[in-house]
Scaffold this motif. Structure first.
Motif, short mmCIF file in Angstrom:
data_model
loop_
_atom_site.label_atom_id
_atom_site.label_comp_id
_atom_site.label_asym_id
_atom_site.label_seq_id
_atom_site.Cartn_x
_atom_site.Cartn_y
_atom_site.Cartn_z
N GLU A 10 0.83 -1.20 0.00
CA GLU A 10 0.00 0.00 0.00
C GLU A 10 0.87 1.26 0.00
O GLU A 10 1.82 1.38 0.78
CB GLU A 10 -0.92 0.02 1.22
CG GLU A 10 -1.95 -1.10 1.25
CD GLU A 10 -3.00 -0.95 0.18
OE1 GLU A 10 -3.19 0.19 -0.31
OE2 GLU A 10 -3.63 -1.96 -0.18
N CYS A 33 -10.39 0.83 -4.15
CA CYS A 33 -9.25 1.33 -3.38
C CYS A 33 -9.18 0.56 -2.06
O CYS A 33 -10.22 0.24 -1.47
CB CYS A 33 -9.40 2.83 -3.10
SG CYS A 33 -8.89 3.88 -4.46
N ASN A 44 -6.74 6.05 2.31
CA ASN A 44 -6.32 4.85 1.61
C ASN A 44 -5.49 5.11 0.35
O ASN A 44 -5.19 4.17 -0.39
CB ASN A 44 -7.55 4.01 1.24
CG ASN A 44 -8.60 4.82 0.51
OD1 ASN A 44 -8.38 5.98 0.15
ND2 ASN A 44 -9.76 4.22 0.28
N VAL A 45 -5.10 6.35 0.08
CA VAL A 45 -4.22 6.65 -1.05
C VAL A 45 -3.15 7.65 -0.60
O VAL A 45 -3.30 8.30 0.44
CB VAL A 45 -4.99 7.22 -2.27
CG1 VAL A 45 -6.07 6.26 -2.72
CG2 VAL A 45 -5.59 8.57 -1.94
N TRP A 112 -9.24 5.15 -12.21
CA TRP A 112 -8.02 4.52 -11.73
C TRP A 112 -7.50 3.56 -12.79
O TRP A 112 -8.27 2.88 -13.47
CB TRP A 112 -8.31 3.75 -10.44
CG TRP A 112 -8.46 4.63 -9.24
CD1 TRP A 112 -9.62 5.17 -8.75
CD2 TRP A 112 -7.41 5.07 -8.36
NE1 TRP A 112 -9.36 5.92 -7.64
CE2 TRP A 112 -8.01 5.88 -7.36
CE3 TRP A 112 -6.03 4.86 -8.32
CZ2 TRP A 112 -7.28 6.47 -6.35
CZ3 TRP A 112 -5.31 5.44 -7.31
CH2 TRP A 112 -5.92 6.24 -6.34
N ASP A 267 -2.53 4.40 -5.15
CA ASP A 267 -3.19 3.50 -4.20
C ASP A 267 -2.23 2.41 -3.71
O ASP A 267 -2.09 2.17 -2.52
CB ASP A 267 -4.42 2.87 -4.86
CG ASP A 267 -5.11 1.87 -3.95
OD1 ASP A 267 -5.02 2.02 -2.72
OD2 ASP A 267 -5.74 0.93 -4.47
#
Length: 433
Positions: A10, A33, A44-45, A112, A267
């Motif tokens: 991640e 994601c 989360n990014v 994405w 991501d």
């Protein structure tokens, strides 16, 4: 390498270094994601709109079990500058391995996408990794966009000088019924307008058509060309059309600023053995619809005043903030990144309207103290609140606490005056946030 598995990590958790305090984790609601949380905001990014300025760098680390040749892939989103690409200098283990990674292009895409680093022929680049820890560093670069920015800046400056010359004759509010004969008083006026139109056409050609589509900036420059050429056909209307020339300059300036924003969200990364392919799950229509419906459902039960979750069993500080939600989210990131790991103390943030933490006996903070439900810390408190507590004998005389003088030596001495009540005998010096 034979028998090696695809390594996935991640981007928001494995970033080990960054050269700007503004670089941070962000939240994205795309159903694919990870980790995804509909009920709460999940950071989360990595990057997004905070990772856009030249020379901002983020470095990630990962561990390789088996030495060999690998491909590098990342799940990325680049939908910030419509129709245009952004660029990153990519370093592996602290150095840029070859020229193609000095300014690697990430084309515009509304969705994405899985980007496998590759050359102009479409073949993926291969990197040799020995067993052990390795790093990937990505730095914001302007790349080919620098030439476009330079052209916009020069044209904006040239038009600014031309406008100044015109206004010296017409003033900023010209008479629409008067012929100022500008082409005679400013002999270089028409040639310079013609040159600006030609330079705008050159800039459009320089931009090209990324992804086979005309970007918004090209449409804006085409409008500028139409305005300039219409004025060239009717020089007697230049004074009346002064606002049109100002609009042209505003377009040039705004796009010059916009192009300096090279935002990119990441991501996760994939370290892929040369004989394998990474597969990215793409959110379909029903995935997005399900996420929207679930988000709508939980919105009726979500606590919008609380920022961040807590781990069970940990010590916690209850903090009230009389500022905006975005400010609180930044504060929460800082506590999660440094304060909590160092102290083991979790922080629960609750956002209140600033007026509820201002002075007066009926504000929320005072009522919470009276009822025994006061927070541990209150930030954004009104300047008059320390006195309000002191006159009710609800403040502690900080000057009697151990280490006070050493701590207070960091502040100007006169700051004591507005926060001193009865000489400090009934609870005085309170530095408010």
């Amino acid at each position: 390498p034979e028998g090696a598995d695809i390594l996935r990590f991640e981007a928001e958790t494995e970033a080990v270094e960054k050269n700007s305090a503004s670089l941070r984790r962000e939240s994205d609601a795309d159903p694919k994601c990870s980790p995804l949380s509909i009920r709460t905001i999940a950071y989360n990014v990595m990057g997004s709109s905070s990772w856009k300025s030249a020379n901002q760098t983020i470095v990630w680390e990962f561990y390789v079990d088996k030495p060999g040749l690998y491909k590098l892939s990342l799940r990325a989103l680049q939908n910030y500058t419509e129709g245009l690409s952004v660029y990153r200098q990519i370093a592996v283990d602290g150095r840029v391995p070859f020229r193609e990674l000095l300014a690697y292009e990430f084309p515009y895409n509304r969705e994405w996408r899985l980007e496998t680093l590759h050359g102009g022929d479409g073949e993926p680049f291969l990197f040799y990794f020995a067993k052990g820890t390795h790093s990937i560093g990505m730095t914001v670069k302007m790349g080919p966009a620098a030439a476009v920015m330079r052209a916009l800046y020069e044209d904006s400056q040239a038009l600014s000088e031309l406008l100044l010359s015109i206004k010296m004759i017409t003033t900023s509010d010209p008479d629409p019924n008067y012929d100022y004969e500008l082409e005679e008083q400013i002999p270089e006026l028409l040639p310079r307008l013609e040159e600006l139109a030609a330079r705008a056409a050159d800039t459009i050609a320089l931009i090209g058509k990324p992804n086979g589509k005309t970007p918004s900036i090209s449409n804006a420059l085409n409008q500028n060309i139409d305005i300039l050429r219409s004025l060239l056909k009717r020089p007697d209307r230049i004074a009346v059309g002064l606002s049109d020339l100002e609009s042209v300059q505003e377009t040039l300036s705004s796009w010059y600023v916009s192009l300096q924003s090279m935002a990119l969200a990441v991501d996760c990364f994939y370290i892929v053995p040369r004989d394998q392919e990474a597969v990215m799950e793409k959110a379909g229509f029903f995935d997005k619809l399900g996420a929207v419906l679930e988000g709508l459902f939980v919105s009726y039960f979500r606590d919008y005043n609380s920022v961040g979750g807590l781990a069970e069993g940990n010590r916690t500080l209850d903090v009230w903030i009389g500022r905006g939600k975005e400010w609180a989210e930044v504060f929460k990131r800082l506590t999660d990144d440094s304060f909590t790991p160092e102290t083991g103390v979790e922080v629960r943030l609750n956002v209140l309207p600033a007026s509820q933490l201002s002075g007066g006996g009926n504000n929320t903070l005072m009522l919470a103290v009276t009822s025994g439900n006061a927070p541990d810390v209150a930030l954004g408190v009104g300047a008059g609140m320390p006195v309000e507590f002191a006159i009710r004998s609800a403040a502690v005389d900080l000057s009697r606490l151990e280490g006070f003088e050493e701590t207070f030596a960091q502040f100007p001495e006169n700051i004591r005056v507005p926060y001193t009540y009865k000489g400090g005998s009934e609870g005085v010096l309170l530095i408010h946030g």
